[in-house]
Design a protein around this motif. Structure first.
Motif, PDB file in Angstrom:
ATOM      1  N   ASN A  93      23.874   1.793  54.141  1.00 45.99           N
ATOM      2  CA  ASN A  93      23.871   3.182  54.351  1.00 45.99           C
ATOM      3  C   ASN A  93      24.689   3.565  55.541  1.00 45.99           C
ATOM      4  N   GLU A 106      32.470   9.067  46.026  1.00 38.51           N
ATOM      5  CA  GLU A 106      32.567  10.218  46.465  1.00 38.51           C
ATOM      6  C   GLU A 106      31.321  10.732  46.886  1.00 38.51           C
ATOM      7  N   TYR A 107      31.156  11.530  48.043  1.00 33.93           N
ATOM      8  CA  TYR A 107      29.888  12.193  48.536  1.00 33.93           C
ATOM      9  C   TYR A 107      30.268  13.348  48.908  1.00 33.93           C
ATOM     10  N   THR A 108      28.792  14.333  48.970  1.00 36.96           N
ATOM     11  CA  THR A 108      29.018  15.751  49.284  1.00 36.96           C
ATOM     12  C   THR A 108      28.125  15.807  50.500  1.00 36.96           C
ATOM     13  N   VAL A 162      26.081  13.572  55.741  1.00 37.67           N
ATOM     14  CA  VAL A 162      26.222  12.893  54.439  1.00 37.67           C
ATOM     15  C   VAL A 162      25.701  11.346  54.628  1.00 37.67           C
ATOM     16  N   THR A 163      25.113  10.741  53.745  1.00 33.73           N
ATOM     17  CA  THR A 163      24.719   9.616  53.477  1.00 33.73           C
ATOM     18  C   THR A 163      25.514   8.861  52.591  1.00 33.73           C
ATOM     19  N   MET A 164      26.236   7.720  52.827  1.00 37.43           N
ATOM     20  CA  MET A 164      26.940   7.143  51.917  1.00 37.43           C
ATOM     21  C   MET A 164      26.574   5.362  51.524  1.00 37.43           C
TER      22      MET A 164
END
Length: 66
Positions: A5, A43-45, A52-54
């Motif tokens: 993460n 893609e993350y929002t 944001v956690t990717m």
């Protein structure tokens, strides 16, 4: 393949959070793990606080060293 993460807070120049900001992570080359080919971008929002956690694969895990 285990992912890691990566977290971030997206802010503007005044350091105010940007709710709903779109964050894109892109591989710099094709990568694979066994028979699974990884997508070339994710893609993350950001949430209402710009957070944001990717969930991303670390570079050393892939077989083509992206």
């Amino acid at each position: 393949m285990p992912a890691v993460n990566v977290t971030a807070t997206i802010v503007n120049q005044a350091l105010d959070p940007i709710p709903g900001a779109i964050v894109t992570a892109k591989l710099d080359r094709l990568d694979a793990e066994g028979s699974f080919i990884l997508p070339d971008f994710f893609e993350y929002t950001a949430d209402v606080n710009g957070f944001v956690t990717m969930s991303l694969w670390p570079n050393e895990e892939g077989v083509t060293a992206s």
